[in-house]
Design a protein around this motif. Structure first.
Motif, mmCIF file in Angstrom:
data_model
loop_
_atom_site.group_PDB
_atom_site.id
_atom_site.type_symbol
_atom_site.label_atom_id
_atom_site.label_comp_id
_atom_site.label_asym_id
_atom_site.label_seq_id
_atom_site.Cartn_x
_atom_site.Cartn_y
_atom_site.Cartn_z
ATOM 1 N N LEU A 3 46.808 36.511 38.042
ATOM 2 C CA LEU A 3 45.536 35.796 38.989
ATOM 3 C C LEU A 3 46.086 34.432 39.823
ATOM 4 O O LEU A 3 45.832 34.440 40.520
ATOM 5 N N LEU A 4 47.403 34.655 39.937
ATOM 6 C CA LEU A 4 48.387 33.491 40.435
ATOM 7 C C LEU A 4 48.322 34.073 41.504
ATOM 8 O O LEU A 4 48.078 34.253 43.010
ATOM 9 N N ASP A 5 48.956 35.449 41.594
ATOM 10 C CA ASP A 5 49.181 35.986 43.033
ATOM 11 C C ASP A 5 47.434 36.634 43.028
ATOM 12 O O ASP A 5 48.138 36.210 44.966
ATOM 13 N N TYR A 6 46.815 37.087 42.420
ATOM 14 C CA TYR A 6 45.180 37.081 43.276
ATOM 15 C C TYR A 6 44.843 35.580 44.192
ATOM 16 O O TYR A 6 44.289 35.517 44.785
ATOM 17 N N TYR A 7 45.148 34.645 42.867
ATOM 18 C CA TYR A 7 44.747 32.884 43.378
ATOM 19 C C TYR A 7 45.250 32.658 45.215
ATOM 20 O O TYR A 7 44.961 32.719 46.039
ATOM 21 N N ASP A 8 46.571 33.155 45.337
ATOM 22 C CA ASP A 8 47.665 33.369 46.436
ATOM 23 C C ASP A 8 47.147 33.398 47.361
ATOM 24 O O ASP A 8 46.949 33.038 48.326
ATOM 25 N N ASP A 9 46.439 34.705 47.576
ATOM 26 C CA ASP A 9 45.951 35.453 47.973
ATOM 27 C C ASP A 9 44.039 35.140 48.518
ATOM 28 O O ASP A 9 44.314 35.809 50.432
ATOM 29 N N ASN A 10 44.344 35.243 47.972
ATOM 30 C CA ASN A 10 42.492 35.290 47.967
ATOM 31 C C ASN A 10 41.285 33.843 47.677
ATOM 32 O O ASN A 10 40.498 33.328 48.518
ATOM 33 N N ASP A 11 42.867 32.804 47.180
ATOM 34 C CA ASP A 11 41.768 31.510 47.330
ATOM 35 C C ASP A 11 40.671 31.439 46.468
ATOM 36 O O ASP A 11 39.682 31.176 46.968
ATOM 37 N N PRO A 12 39.836 32.130 45.510
ATOM 38 C CA PRO A 12 38.777 31.983 44.639
ATOM 39 C C PRO A 12 38.350 30.883 43.610
ATOM 40 O O PRO A 12 39.385 30.124 43.779
ATOM 41 N N ALA A 13 37.443 30.570 43.410
ATOM 42 C CA ALA A 13 36.619 29.225 42.696
ATOM 43 C C ALA A 13 37.267 30.251 41.454
ATOM 44 O O ALA A 13 37.195 30.463 41.594
ATOM 45 N N THR A 14 37.724 29.096 40.553
ATOM 46 C CA THR A 14 38.412 28.788 39.684
ATOM 47 C C THR A 14 37.790 28.188 38.456
ATOM 48 O O THR A 14 37.825 28.716 37.393
ATOM 49 N N THR A 15 36.245 28.249 38.319
ATOM 50 C CA THR A 15 35.512 27.856 37.295
ATOM 51 C C THR A 15 33.672 27.652 37.909
ATOM 52 O O THR A 15 33.775 27.667 38.988
ATOM 53 N N GLU A 74 45.577 23.035 39.692
ATOM 54 C CA GLU A 74 45.190 23.664 40.971
ATOM 55 C C GLU A 74 43.993 24.805 40.454
ATOM 56 O O GLU A 74 42.972 24.363 41.096
ATOM 57 N N PHE A 75 43.718 25.019 39.660
ATOM 58 C CA PHE A 75 42.564 25.865 39.018
ATOM 59 C C PHE A 75 41.817 24.956 38.183
ATOM 60 O O PHE A 75 40.914 25.108 37.860
ATOM 61 N N GLY A 76 42.935 23.970 37.508
ATOM 62 C CA GLY A 76 41.977 23.128 36.818
ATOM 63 C C GLY A 76 41.626 23.279 35.400
ATOM 64 O O GLY A 76 40.814 22.459 34.294
ATOM 65 N N TRP A 77 42.111 24.527 34.891
ATOM 66 C CA TRP A 77 42.073 25.024 33.760
ATOM 67 C C TRP A 77 43.192 24.557 32.959
ATOM 68 O O TRP A 77 44.377 23.474 32.493
ATOM 69 N N GLN A 78 42.324 23.974 30.987
ATOM 70 C CA GLN A 78 43.559 23.717 30.544
ATOM 71 C C GLN A 78 44.391 24.830 29.352
ATOM 72 O O GLN A 78 43.339 25.318 28.473
ATOM 73 N N LEU A 79 45.618 24.144 29.695
ATOM 74 C CA LEU A 79 46.228 25.433 29.865
ATOM 75 C C LEU A 79 47.375 25.176 27.864
ATOM 76 O O LEU A 79 47.278 23.960 28.140
#
Length: 536
Positions: A265-277, A302-307
């Motif tokens: 998910l981190l790799d995809y986010y770096d390449d595509n900058d999708p909405a995360t919520t 950055e994602f705004g998720w609670q891990l």
């Protein structure tokens, strides 16, 4: 009042109070309410009884995260049969072993994987073969949907006891034949209650199925999400783009992600900058290897998720500990250190870290011992394997399940795994934590994934070796040299802990749930040695 704790009660509750609410978003886009979910489960229960399946019989399920799998869980358990989920990433020989080992009466398979069973059909005890989209399967298989259409939703629910075995989960068998982990109604129910509290599961949750349902019954979420009345969003596999799309389109609020999934998910986010919520805040639970601090920061900031980092094993439900202790998470830096730990015991669970004599180690965050646990969610034992059962509960401390993980405990009682008991590196008499080395190497910008194992050494007996997936994905031209990696560890660690050998690889071997198979790397590395243990 003494009321038996029974697995079918989860769906019973949801049907009673959330019957017209959405229960399942199927992988193919179909949607089912809890009334419809329950009706399909009832029809499957009736169909299995018509085909001779009785209370206590084992019924295997070989399927990805589909509505068929969820319906099968309850169709099987409502008649007191034993739900036996199988890892669909295995090969026919594995299925042959498992189906024979627990004498499976019937199997329900996904059309993409039924051929793996068909290949060994004549050498297994199975009498009833049901598959989704059976027309796409070679051999004589009944079609799941046709079976339901042709059967009235009327079945006989037998009298059940909470001590009855209701599910058998096979371990991955990395060191020998897989072992069937037996779990009863009581254990599954209390585990679901406990995880619902600690993961803050509620009836308005939308749960995305990225964790395999076959893996310890999806960490019990087939029960907890259903019983609480949440929505299951099913998937046939894990694709980063699909995960982000589902989070947005279905307003996902909760899911589980192995470390490898987080990396994807981190790799995809770096390449595509999708909405995360979507419209809901997102909670995510990860287990296995401790996530690097950089991963935690990206997911939360950055994602705004609670891990949350949780901990357990197939034999323990699985969940027995959590790092999500809010009173300890207020300080910003401390929160990242804590979330890398396995945490404290969940409700009703006792955990100790003990030395070789069974004595509890001090809470000094330095003394290493083995994690042992006891609680209602711990297994009854291994199917028809009393010797392994006895060993698992009696090695260092009688009556406690031995996790095989070596850990320290800090002043707050927070566990921090240092290594698997069999994986710790003993170099020249010094114990070296491979996890500490891996955590250090994850800080290097050219390292995407890493696993550190002991490598044979004439001088030291064992010496640390790192298998590294480079950030650029090219092991032939990794963008960094082995010597630079070694120097990096030398700059950040005590000299005796320095990685001495480095091998760049395309990928690391992993289990179905994303856990790195260090044992496979050890076997490869020690192939020419008489044993897998150095004599340094």
């Amino acid at each position: 009042m003494d009321r038996p704790l029974l697995v079918p009660q989860f769906l019973d509750r949801a049907r009673t109070y959330f019957g017209d609410q959405e229960a399942i978003v199927a992988a193919n886009g179909d949607r089912f309410t809890y009334d419809e979910f329950g009706d399909r489960a009832d029809r499957l229960s009736a169909a299995l009884q018509e085909r001779g399946v009785e209370k206590g019989d084992r019924v295997a399920v070989l399927a990805p995260n589909t509505h068929y799998h969820l319906e099968s869980v309850y169709g099987i358990t409502q008649i007191g049969a034993v739900h036996t989920p199988l890892n669909y990433r295995l090969v026919p020989a594995d299925f042959e072993y498992m189906l024979n080992d627990c004498d499976v009466t019937a199997i329900i398979a996904d059309h993409e994987y039924a051929d793996q069973v068909e290949a060994v059909r004549d050498s297994v005890p199975v009498e009833t073969f049901i598959a989704s989209n059976a027309d796409a399967v070679d051999g004589d298989w009944e079609d799941f949907d046709e079976v339901l259409t042709d059967t009235e939703p009327t079945y006989e629910r037998p009298e059940m006891d909470e001590e009855d075995i209701i599910t058998i989960n096979y371990t991955s068998g990395t060191t020998g034949d897989p072992k069937g982990v037996m779990r009863n109604h009581r254990g599954e129910t209390i585990h679901a209650y406990c995880s619902s509290v600690h993961r803050e599961i509620s009836d308005d949750d939308v749960y995305l199925w990225t964790l395999p349902m076959f893996h310890v019954n999806g960490w019990g979420h087939v029960f907890s999400i259903t019983g609480i009345g949440g929505t299951h969003v099913c998937t046939r596999g894990v694709d980063a783009a699909d995960v982000f799309e589902a989070i947005q389109n279905e307003d996902v609020s909760y899911f589980c992600a192995a470390p490898t999934v987080l990396n994807m998910l981190l790799d995809y986010y770096d390449d595509n900058d999708p909405a995360t919520t979507g419209d809901n805040d997102v909670r995510v639970a990860t287990a296995g290897a401790a996530p690097p601090e950089a991963t935690i920061r990206t997911v939360e900031n950055e994602f705004g998720w609670q891990l949350a980092h949780v901990y357990g094993a197939t034999e323990t439900g699985p969940l027995i500990a959590t790092s999500e202790v809010k009173r300890l998470l207020e300080d910003d830096q401390a929160r990242y250190d804590i979330k890398k730990r396995q945490g404290i015991p969940m409700l009703g669970t006792e955990i100790r870290v003990v030395d070789e004599d069974g004595n509890e180690v001090p809470w000094d965050d330095a003394t290493i011992g083995e994690i042992v646990v006891r609680g209602n969610q711990v297994m009854e034992g291994y199917w028809e394997n009393p010797e392994e059962t006895e060993r698992a509960f009696s090695d260092r401390l009688e009556g406690w399940f031995h996790m095989g993980d070596l850990a320290t405990v800090d002043e707050n009682g927070m566990l921090a795994i240092q290594d698997r008991k069999k994986d710790i590196i003993i170099s020249g008499g010094e114990n070296i934590s491979s996890i500490e080395l891996e955590d250090t190497l994850y800080e290097h910008p050219e390292v995407a994934e890493v696993a550190v194992i002991p490598s044979p050494s004439d001088q030291w007996g064992e010496t640390p070796k790192a298998f590294i997936v480079p950030a650029n994905g090219n092991p032939r031209e990794p963008g960094v040299t082995a010597e630079e990696i070694i120097d990096f560890t030398r700059e950040n660690l005590a000299n005796y802990k320095v990685v001495r050998r480095v091998e760049f690889v395309k990928q690391l071997p992993t289990t179905a749930t994303g856990k790195v198979e260090k044992y496979e790397l050890r076997e490869q590395e020690w192939d020419d040695e008489e044993s897998l243990v150095g004599q340094g």
